[in-house]
Structure formats: structure tokens, C-alpha cells
Design a protein around this motif. Structure first.
Motif: not given
Length: 411
Positions: A157, A160-161, A338
Motif C-alpha cells: 500500500n 502504491r501510494d 491490512p
């Protein structure tokens, strides 16, 4: 990657599971099928229907121990049963293709342990059959469970960010020591015909999948070396671990080891990063050190499965305080991380088995939504291409080898 949307008990429908194989992975998968609906609200509730194994006495005992309602001694009979909706494959790699293809053609969803197959042609056929089955609402997924570790999912994450900026370098290690003892007995994991490869496919495949998952990029080429330190091992006997001998002595029959004990390779990714990978089952002192570090233009992350509830993060952004620069440890147990919100209070860590539970959660959530679960067989085929390229390079004096099979200069 987060918690599935809540469902009421009346929304959930049963899905009847049949599993082939009941050793190490079979036990881990059985635990996951039992546990997932008790901690996560799922659109489908697994029922442990039938366990298949070749020996009637052993499979009956395993079914009783692991919680399966019935047994079969032939996987073909399991696949043909009308009371099975999903087939879970926990057998050596040489059997994956035949079982998975038969199950998909019979209209069963499939979960198949990694690596997907023992060769690219087998994996290609599996991916082709899975793609066709998906058009009929029948789905297949490969079991790369480490990507379901909360810290690695968080790392994905963050990449991706954009928190790491442009990815520049990847270094991955998977180190174990259970084959350091030369008297560890010969098993199917040391037989290329059954396992496909040694440390490369057994544990290195996890590193390949994790690196590609976290970075969101695929490996395009490799240069590799492989080594088998112990060329022969005792036939038969049980290995009792380092510090003891399972089978020793000059009069003990020994057979050839036909796979690698260790592999090292450099790699390029399709977005530009370079990488270094190492896998060994003879690294004394390392029990399950699955490590991944990713360096970007703005930051870095570092992970070690032997400290699996933490992710180390370096913030190299322009706003960082120069007096306090350094990696900081993120305890990945907050409810917003997550998967973790469905488990224990903050700071109460998770373990190895939770990755398999999260695998079941993601698989059943995708099937319930009618969407392709990941990693798909096509994703796993790409890992298989990397494994094959590594073996090819190592056999050609480390010549640079493209994952599509071409040899040539580094790009």
C-alpha cells in the motif's frame, strides 16, 4: 487488502471444500479453512468436506485430526464428486497441473499451492484452462501466502501510494538452515522430478512473488548461480533437526540430490529497478528469514518474517528532520492495518498461520463477488517464467537471461 464488508449470517452460503494432500501444507490449509469464518464475515462459509490421500489409513487419521468429514484415496474421485465446489491442491509440484486442470474442467474452483507447476509449459496450460474457466464463473488462485502478511500488505500500500517515490532497488532473501545437516534424509523436496527445483522454487518463489507484489512490477531478466552443497543424502529415516542425526553412518544407503541447496541472482524489473535475490536451505542459524527491502527516491521499507509484525520504514522526504533520520519500526497490528482489525487488540501479534487464513478470506471474498482472485494462475505463470530463467542462466555460466526466454546483453 482490508477487511471484507460485513455480512449477516443469512447472507453467507456454504462452499464445500475438497483438499488433496495432508502433510505440512495440508495442515496449514486445514487450519485456515476452519478459522477464516470464525474471525471474518465471508460471503461463503467453507465446509471441510473431503480429504484425499493415497494411503487409506493415513488419510483417515489425517481427516480425523484436521477436521475433514470424509476421505478419498484417489484425487480423481474427489474431483468428480458433486458435493465438492472447490479443490485445494497441497501436493508436490509434479501433480499440480493434472489435478488443477481436471478440477477446473469439472467446474470446481481451485486453490493451488506454489510454485504453480514444475515447468513453464505446464503452467501455461494451467493458466489457459483457468482463464477459460473464469469466463464460466469458475476461479483459480495460486497460494503465495506471504503476500497476506499484514506488514507486507502494508508495504504494498505504501509503494502504491507513492510514499517511497520512484522504486530504484530491491533486495530479497529467504534463508533457512534445515538442510545444513548432510544427514538430513532424502525426500521429495530434493527430487527435481517431483519438486521442480530446490531452494529456488521452494522458498525463492515466495521472494519473487513478494517483490513483484510489493513493487507492482514484474521481473524481466536475471543472471544467476545455483549450488548443491550436499550431493547425496541418506535414503529413508526421519530427520530430527540440527543437533541430531536422522540417518547417518557409512553403511546407510545414500541417493542423489537433484536440486539446488542455494541460489543467488540479480534481476531487472519492468519499471527500471534492479534487484538482488538469495534463497538458501543451508544458511545455519536462519530458520525462516524471509526478508525484503525496497529502496525508492523518497523512502525505503524493510521486512523480515522472523520479526513479522513489524515493518521498518525510512522517510527520506524533503520535510524530514535531519537530526532524527533513520528507520522507524511500525508495529503492524493496528485495527486499520491490512487484515489485523479482525484479530486481537493492538500489539498482540499474528503468526505464520494467519497468512493462510487471509488467503482463504481473499479467495472466498473474490469468488463471492464473482471476480478473479489474486494471484491468478496467469500471475503465477509469470513467477514460473522467472524460476525457469534463473535455472537457465545458472546453467549457462550466469548468462543474462530474459524472462521471456531470450539470452543476451543486459538492458
Amino acid at each position: 487488502m482490508g477487511t471484507p464488508e460485513s455480512l449477516t449470517a443469512t447472507d453467507a452460503q456454504p462452499i464445500r471444500i475438497g483438499m488433496v494432500g495432508h502433510a505440512f501444507m495440508g495442515a496449514a490449509h486445514s487450519h485456515a479453512w476452519r478459522t477464516a469464518p470464525r474471525f471474518f464475515d465471508l460471503p461463503l462459509v467453507p465446509e471441510l468436506g473431503v480429504l484425499a490421500g493415497r494411503d487409506a489409513d493415513r488419510v483417515t487419521a489425517a481427516a480425523r485430526r484436521l477436521g475433514w468429514a470424509g476421505t478419498e484415496t484417489d484425487w480423481r474421485a474427489l474431483v468428480e464428486r458433486d458435493d465438492i465446489d472447490l479443490v485445494d491442491i497441497c501436493t508436490p509440484g509434479d501433480t499440480h497441473a493434472e489435478i488443477a486442470i481436471a478440477a477446473l474442467r469439472a467446474g470446481k474452483h481451485v486453490l493451488c499451492e506454489k510454485p504453480l507447476a514444475n515447468s513453464v509449459p505446464e503452467a501455461e496450460e494451467m493458466a489457459e484452462v483457468a482463464a477459460e474457466a473464469a469466463t464460466r464463473g469458475v476461479f483459480a488462485m495460486c497460494g503465495y501466502s506471504y503476500r497476506r502478511t499484514p506488514a507486507l500488505a502494508l508495504a504494498r500500500n505504501m509503494v502504491r501510494d507513492g510514499k517511497l517515490g520512484t522504486i530504484r532497488q530491491v533486495r530479497a532473501q529467504y534463508l533457512q538452515d534445515w538442510l545444513s545437516d548432510e544427514n538430513a534424509p532424502l525426500t521429495w523436496r530434493m527430487d527435481k522430478a517431483k519438486s521442480g527445483s530446490g531452494a529456488l522454487g521452494d522458498i525463492g518463489a515466495h521472494s519473487i512473488d513478494a517483490a513483484q507484489f510489493v513493487t507492482g512490477q514484474g521481473i524481466t531478466g536475471v543472471s544467476a548461480i545455483m549450488e548443491t552443497f550436499t550431493k547425496e543424502r541418506p535414503v529413508g529415516g526421519d530427520f530430527v533437526g540440527l543437533g541430531g542425526s536422522g540417518a547417518a553412518g557409512a553403511d546407510v544407503e545414500r541417493g542423489p540430490v537433484t536440486v539446488d541447496d542455494a541460489v543467488i541472482f540479480s534481476a531487472r524489473f519492468d519499471g527500471g529497478p534492479i534487484g538482488v535475490f538469495e534463497a538458501s536451505r543451508a544458511a545455519l542459524g536462519r530458520k525462516n528469514a524471509m526478508r525484503l527491502e525496497v529502496n525508492g527516491s523518497r523512502g525505503s521499507i524493510a521486512f523480515d518474517f522472523e520479526d513479522m509484525n513489524y515493518l521498518n520504514y525510512y522517510d527520506g522526504g524533503s520535510g524530514a528532520d535531519p537530526d532524527s533520520l533513520g528507520f522507524r519500526r511500525i508495529n503492524v497490528t493496528e485495527a486499520h492495518h491490512p487484515y489485523t482489525g479482525n484479530w486481537w487488540p493492538v500489539g498482540h501479534g499474528l503468526g505464520y498461520e494467519h497468512g493462510f487464513t487471509h488467503q482463504v478470506v481473499d479467495l472466498l471474498t473474490a469468488i463471492g463477488a464473482g471476480t478473479q482472485p489474486t494471484p491468478s494462475f496467469s500471475d503465477a505463470l509469470q513467477v514460473q517464467r522467472v524460476l525457469t530463467a534463473v535455472e537457465h542462466s545458472a546453467g549457462m555460466d550466469s548468462r543474462w537471461t530474459s524472462v521471456d526466454g531470450r539470452e543476451g546483453q543486459k538492458r
